[in-house]
Design a protein around this motif. Structure first.
Motif, PDB file in Angstrom:
ATOM      1  N   PRO A  36       0.801  -1.229   0.000  1.00 30.94           N
ATOM      2  CA  PRO A  36       0.000   0.000   0.000  1.00 30.94           C
ATOM      3  C   PRO A  36       0.837   1.285   0.000  1.00 30.94           C
ATOM      4  O   PRO A  36       0.447   2.269  -0.619  1.00 30.94           O
ATOM      5  N   LEU A  37       1.975   1.268   0.689  1.00 32.41           N
ATOM      6  CA  LEU A  37       2.803   2.473   0.756  1.00 32.41           C
ATOM      7  C   LEU A  37       3.555   2.754  -0.537  1.00 32.41           C
ATOM      8  O   LEU A  37       3.685   3.906  -0.952  1.00 32.41           O
ATOM      9  N   THR A  38       4.073   1.711  -1.162  1.00 34.54           N
ATOM     10  CA  THR A  38       4.928   1.907  -2.331  1.00 34.54           C
ATOM     11  C   THR A  38       4.246   1.574  -3.648  1.00 34.54           C
ATOM     12  O   THR A  38       4.646   2.076  -4.686  1.00 34.54           O
ATOM     13  N   GLY A  39       3.254   0.681  -3.619  1.00 31.17           N
ATOM     14  CA  GLY A  39       2.636   0.222  -4.862  1.00 31.17           C
ATOM     15  C   GLY A  39       3.523  -0.740  -5.626  1.00 31.17           C
ATOM     16  O   GLY A  39       3.210  -1.138  -6.745  1.00 31.17           O
ATOM     17  N   ILE A  40       4.643  -1.118  -5.031  1.00 28.85           N
ATOM     18  CA  ILE A  40       5.586  -2.024  -5.691  1.00 28.85           C
ATOM     19  C   ILE A  40       5.228  -3.463  -5.327  1.00 28.85           C
ATOM     20  O   ILE A  40       5.206  -3.829  -4.158  1.00 28.85           O
ATOM     21  N   THR A  41       4.930  -4.257  -6.346  1.00 30.01           N
ATOM     22  CA  THR A  41       4.638  -5.670  -6.135  1.00 30.01           C
ATOM     23  C   THR A  41       5.616  -6.504  -6.962  1.00 30.01           C
ATOM     24  O   THR A  41       6.418  -5.965  -7.723  1.00 30.01           O
TER      25      THR A  41
END
Length: 135
Positions: A36-41
């Motif tokens: 949620p904080l970075t959007g990095i998956t």
């Protein structure tokens, strides 16, 4: 003359339950804080190269949906997880109890099912298996 020998203490072995708890806590931090904080998956390299969905495509989004108790959307992202998870529990129990023939057959069946799912979800007739968002 006597020699004094020093024996190193054995390292403590962690229980599987402890290791599982650490893994679960790490996963929870990843899914509830990092994403949620970075959007990095974690991107799917197979999908990036081929444009096809692999059997695992949508699992991250499914887990995120499950953490929000959205069971229907999680199923839409990757229905295979809901089939394989209970089968894997059965596999682990039968393997642990020494039921090798059954556990090996079950593992082979899960592998074939995963490969078939990964193939079928890329054909228009089975587009309902692709990781999608509800309208």
């Amino acid at each position: 003359m006597s020699t004094i020998s020093y024996k190193h203490p054995e390292p403590k072995k962690r229980s599987p339950l402890f290791k599982g708890a650490i893994l679960a806590a790490t996963g929870l931090i990843y899914f509830k804080a990092w994403v949620p904080l970075t959007g990095i998956t974690v991107p799917c390299p197979f999908h990036a190269v081929t444009g096809w969905y692999c059997p695992g495509c949508g699992i991250t989004r499914a887990i995120l949906s499950l953490l929000h108790l959205d069971w229907v959307q999680a199923f839409r992202y990757n229905p295979l997880v809901f089939v394989l998870a209970p089968m894997y529990v059965v596999y682990a129990v039968t393997h642990k109890r020494g039921m090798r023939r059954f556990s090996q057959s079950l593992m082979a069946f899960m592998l074939v099912m995963s490969l078939a799912f990964g193939l079928l979800r890329n054909f228009p007739m089975f587009a309902f298996l692709a990781p999608t968002v509800l309208p």
